[in-house]
Design an enzyme around this catalytic site. Structure first.
Site, PDB file in Angstrom:
ATOM      1  N   HIS A  63       0.727  -1.289   0.015  1.00  0.00           N
ATOM      2  CA  HIS A  63       0.049   0.126   0.179  1.00  0.00           C
ATOM      3  C   HIS A  63       1.055   1.177   0.098  1.00  0.00           C
ATOM      4  O   HIS A  63       0.534   2.492   0.421  1.00  0.00           O
ATOM      5  CB  HIS A  63      -0.939   0.018   1.308  1.00  0.00           C
ATOM      6  CG  HIS A  63      -2.005  -1.231   1.166  1.00  0.00           C
ATOM      7  ND1 HIS A  63      -2.735  -1.547   2.443  1.00  0.00           N
ATOM      8  CD2 HIS A  63      -2.456  -1.731   0.288  1.00  0.00           C
ATOM      9  CE1 HIS A  63      -3.534  -2.506   2.041  1.00  0.00           C
ATOM     10  NE2 HIS A  63      -3.398  -2.755   0.559  1.00  0.00           N
ATOM     11  N   HIS A  64       2.278   0.914  -0.411  1.00  0.00           N
ATOM     12  CA  HIS A  64       2.992   2.359  -0.491  1.00  0.00           C
ATOM     13  C   HIS A  64       2.373   3.442  -1.498  1.00  0.00           C
ATOM     14  O   HIS A  64       2.739   4.444  -1.452  1.00  0.00           O
ATOM     15  CB  HIS A  64       4.514   2.103  -0.801  1.00  0.00           C
ATOM     16  CG  HIS A  64       4.788   1.514  -2.186  1.00  0.00           C
ATOM     17  ND1 HIS A  64       4.474   0.382  -2.757  1.00  0.00           N
ATOM     18  CD2 HIS A  64       5.217   2.239  -3.055  1.00  0.00           C
ATOM     19  CE1 HIS A  64       4.804   0.304  -4.020  1.00  0.00           C
ATOM     20  NE2 HIS A  64       5.305   1.497  -4.365  1.00  0.00           N
ATOM     21  N   LYS A  83      -2.558  -2.986  -7.951  1.00  0.00           N
ATOM     22  CA  LYS A  83      -2.743  -3.262  -9.571  1.00  0.00           C
ATOM     23  C   LYS A  83      -2.413  -4.610  -9.505  1.00  0.00           C
ATOM     24  O   LYS A  83      -1.260  -4.971  -9.167  1.00  0.00           O
ATOM     25  CB  LYS A  83      -2.008  -2.267 -10.338  1.00  0.00           C
ATOM     26  CG  LYS A  83      -2.452  -2.404 -11.869  1.00  0.00           C
ATOM     27  CD  LYS A  83      -3.635  -1.667 -12.199  1.00  0.00           C
ATOM     28  CE  LYS A  83      -3.918  -1.666 -13.469  1.00  0.00           C
ATOM     29  NZ  LYS A  83      -4.718  -3.189 -13.849  1.00  0.00           N
ATOM     30  N   LYS A 109       7.587  -4.693  -9.852  1.00  0.00           N
ATOM     31  CA  LYS A 109       7.467  -4.294 -11.430  1.00  0.00           C
ATOM     32  C   LYS A 109       7.080  -2.753 -11.504  1.00  0.00           C
ATOM     33  O   LYS A 109       7.464  -2.023 -12.346  1.00  0.00           O
ATOM     34  CB  LYS A 109       6.391  -5.215 -12.188  1.00  0.00           C
ATOM     35  CG  LYS A 109       6.383  -5.220 -13.430  1.00  0.00           C
ATOM     36  CD  LYS A 109       5.175  -6.235 -13.887  1.00  0.00           C
ATOM     37  CE  LYS A 109       5.657  -7.542 -13.842  1.00  0.00           C
ATOM     38  NZ  LYS A 109       4.760  -8.550 -14.422  1.00  0.00           N
ATOM     39  N   LYS A 151      -2.616  -9.126  -6.771  1.00  0.00           N
ATOM     40  CA  LYS A 151      -3.031 -10.231  -7.878  1.00  0.00           C
ATOM     41  C   LYS A 151      -4.160 -10.799  -7.370  1.00  0.00           C
ATOM     42  O   LYS A 151      -4.401 -10.718  -6.200  1.00  0.00           O
ATOM     43  CB  LYS A 151      -1.723 -11.223  -7.724  1.00  0.00           C
ATOM     44  CG  LYS A 151      -1.716 -11.748  -9.108  1.00  0.00           C
ATOM     45  CD  LYS A 151      -1.002 -11.094 -10.275  1.00  0.00           C
ATOM     46  CE  LYS A 151      -1.202 -11.811 -11.491  1.00  0.00           C
ATOM     47  NZ  LYS A 151      -0.326 -10.832 -12.436  1.00  0.00           N
ATOM     48  N   SER A 172      -1.895  -0.671 -18.954  1.00  0.00           N
ATOM     49  CA  SER A 172      -3.069  -0.580 -17.956  1.00  0.00           C
ATOM     50  C   SER A 172      -3.162   0.555 -17.463  1.00  0.00           C
ATOM     51  O   SER A 172      -4.118   1.427 -16.886  1.00  0.00           O
ATOM     52  CB  SER A 172      -2.933  -1.713 -17.258  1.00  0.00           C
ATOM     53  OG  SER A 172      -3.509  -3.013 -17.597  1.00  0.00           O
TER      54      SER A 172
END
Length: 473
Positions: free
Chosen positions: A66-67, A72, A96, A108, A364
């Protein structure tokens, strides 16, 4: 299952790579533990009617970090889905996004089903119920957590997710940003389908243009003439193979789950894909040699090997036999940690998944921005740019007394539309990320491989974000 896979779970493999790189960073042990930990793991079981029976479906959504918000990451449909795998993939998403400078935390999701065993109607019911469960716990939303397609899912599933979310959150002005990978007609962005495979091509092409790196593995700079092997003819593998072929490389071997084909003169991936659609397999493609085992293709001599299927396909059992000079990880985690060490000692350049397959999340991000801005890329400037280009060209023609050809006139006059801008942004992102990772290697005499350098790069960015948030006194 290889001995390597028995020794390490996927998440443990990611943690092992993290720990290897962490010693080259400045961060306190506590901060490193926070960066490494999964912040939230949501395990769901829900009933769905399948035919005449009720089936209990197991599913997950993991928010690793949650930084930065939103989180995503894709959602996969596979009967191999488990908590460890989803946690590993979520953590890779955090690193990534940091490497390619996309301002998201990693996440994920997964549903433990084989989509081939269900009708489209049943898959829709499962997807919609899963989405409703995420909404209940605030695990989805344009500012909270934004899913995307992954293995076994695509535009269809994302449109179901969007529709379910919007029905449960009516009137949310930015609601279309709750999920990416949608059809263009529902707020998707042009270029998303090929984004991951194209990103793999951009990243490896830039590497191949670096003289020092090519000299290290005995190759000439450039893509043209290089021999390429691609494992996986899904969306990512097909597009990677297609762009290499179009750039003048020779795609000499294609590997699928049910077989592999080889031709030293190279394949046209479009023709192979057409054959696969007609017959259901790439095996027996005209003019190709079928390999005895599909995994034999991983061990053939080539310049570039691109594993674009599932994780752990190269392990300590077969790594000593791999003859590729460059390995581009288009899939998530295709090399185990021991395979990584073996191939690094052999001098193979391994371009890691956590940066190389970031094309999907990069585009995205562009789609998410489009949904928040409520305007298509290129709409405001395309016609202005074309009119200006035509005017400049006319002035130059008048001054020189020469006319350009009609083909050149159309090319010069063209104003960028959405897909042009998406490709341009993706190319810039992959080039910049490659050089950031290489700069870490160049700056440190202790970091000798690109995976460790990529982790160092990611850890430093995530650590700095936590520091700026003031979470750690």
């Amino acid at each position: 299952m290889s001995q390597e896979q028995e020794n390490y779970s996927f998440f443990q493999s990611v943690e092992r790579s993290f720990d290897k790189a962490a010693v080259f960073t400045k961060w306190d042990k506590g901060i490193l533990e926070q960066i490494k930990a999964c912040n939230a793991v949501y395990r769901i079981k829900f009933p769905v009617r399948v035919g005449d029976t009720i089936e209990v479906i197991e599913a997950y959504r993991v928010q690793h970090s949650h930084h930065k918000l939103p989180c995503k990451g894709g959602i996969r449909f596979s009967d191999e889905v488990n908590q460890d795998e989803v946690m590993a993939l979520a953590s890779l998403m955090t690193y990534k996004c940091a490497i390619v400078n996309v301002p998201f935390g990693g996440a994920k999701g997964g549903i433990k089903i084989n989509p081939r065993n269900y009708t489209p109607y049943q898959l829709e019911n499962i997807t919609r119920r899963y989405t409703a469960e995420l909404v209940k716990k605030n695990f989805i939303g344009p500012g909270v957590d934004v899913p995307a397609p992954d293995y076994g899912t695509g535009e269809r599933e994302m449109s179901w997710i969007l529709d379910t979310y919007m029905s449960l959150r009516p009137g949310e002005v930015d609601g279309y940003g709750c999920v990416t990978g949608k059809p263009v007609s529902q707020g998707g962005v042009r270029g998303r389908t090929e984004a991951t495979g194209l990103g793999v091509f951009y990243g490896l092409r830039e590497l191949c243009n670096i003289k020092e790196d090519m000299a290290r593995v005995g190759l000439e700079p450039g893509i043209e003439g290089k021999t390429v092997i691609v494992q996986g003819m899904g969306n990512v593998g097909y597009h990677a193979a297609k762009y290499f072929h179009e750039a003048g490389a020779k795609v000499i071997c294609l590997i699928e789950w049910d077989g592999a084909i080889y031709n030293e003169k190279g394949f046209n991936p479009d023709e192979v894909l057409k054959f696969k659609k007609e017959t259901g397999s790439i095996v027996n493609f005209p003019g190709a040699q079928n390999l005895k085992k599909n995994t034999d293709g991983l061990e053939l001599a080539c310049d570039i090997l691109i594993p674009a299927a599932l994780e752990s396909v190269i392990h300590k059992g077969n790594a000593p036999n791999v003859k590729a000079k460059i390995i581009g990880e288009a899939a998530n985690g295709p090399l185990t940690p021991d395979a990584d060490e073996i191939l690094n000692k052999k001098g193979v350049i391994i371009v890691p998944d956590m940066f190389l397959n970031a094309g999907g999340v990069t585009v995205s991000y562009f789609e998410w921005l489009k949904n928040l801005s409520h305007v298509r890329y290129g709409r405001l400037g395309k016609r202005f740019d074309e009119n200006m280009n035509i005017h400049i060209m006319s002035v130059i023609e008048d001054l020189t007394g020469k006319k350009v050809s009609e083909k050149e006139r159309k090319f010069i006059a063209h104003g960028a539309d959405e897909v042009d801008l998406v490709y341009s942004g993706l190319e810039e992102t992959m080039h910049a990320a490659l050089h950031e990772v290489r700069d870490v290697m160049v700056a440190s005499s202790d970091v000798h491989d690109m995976r460790t350098a990529a982790y160092v790069c990611a850890i430093n960015k995530v650590g700095a974000a936590y520091e700026q948030l003031g979470i750690f006194p």
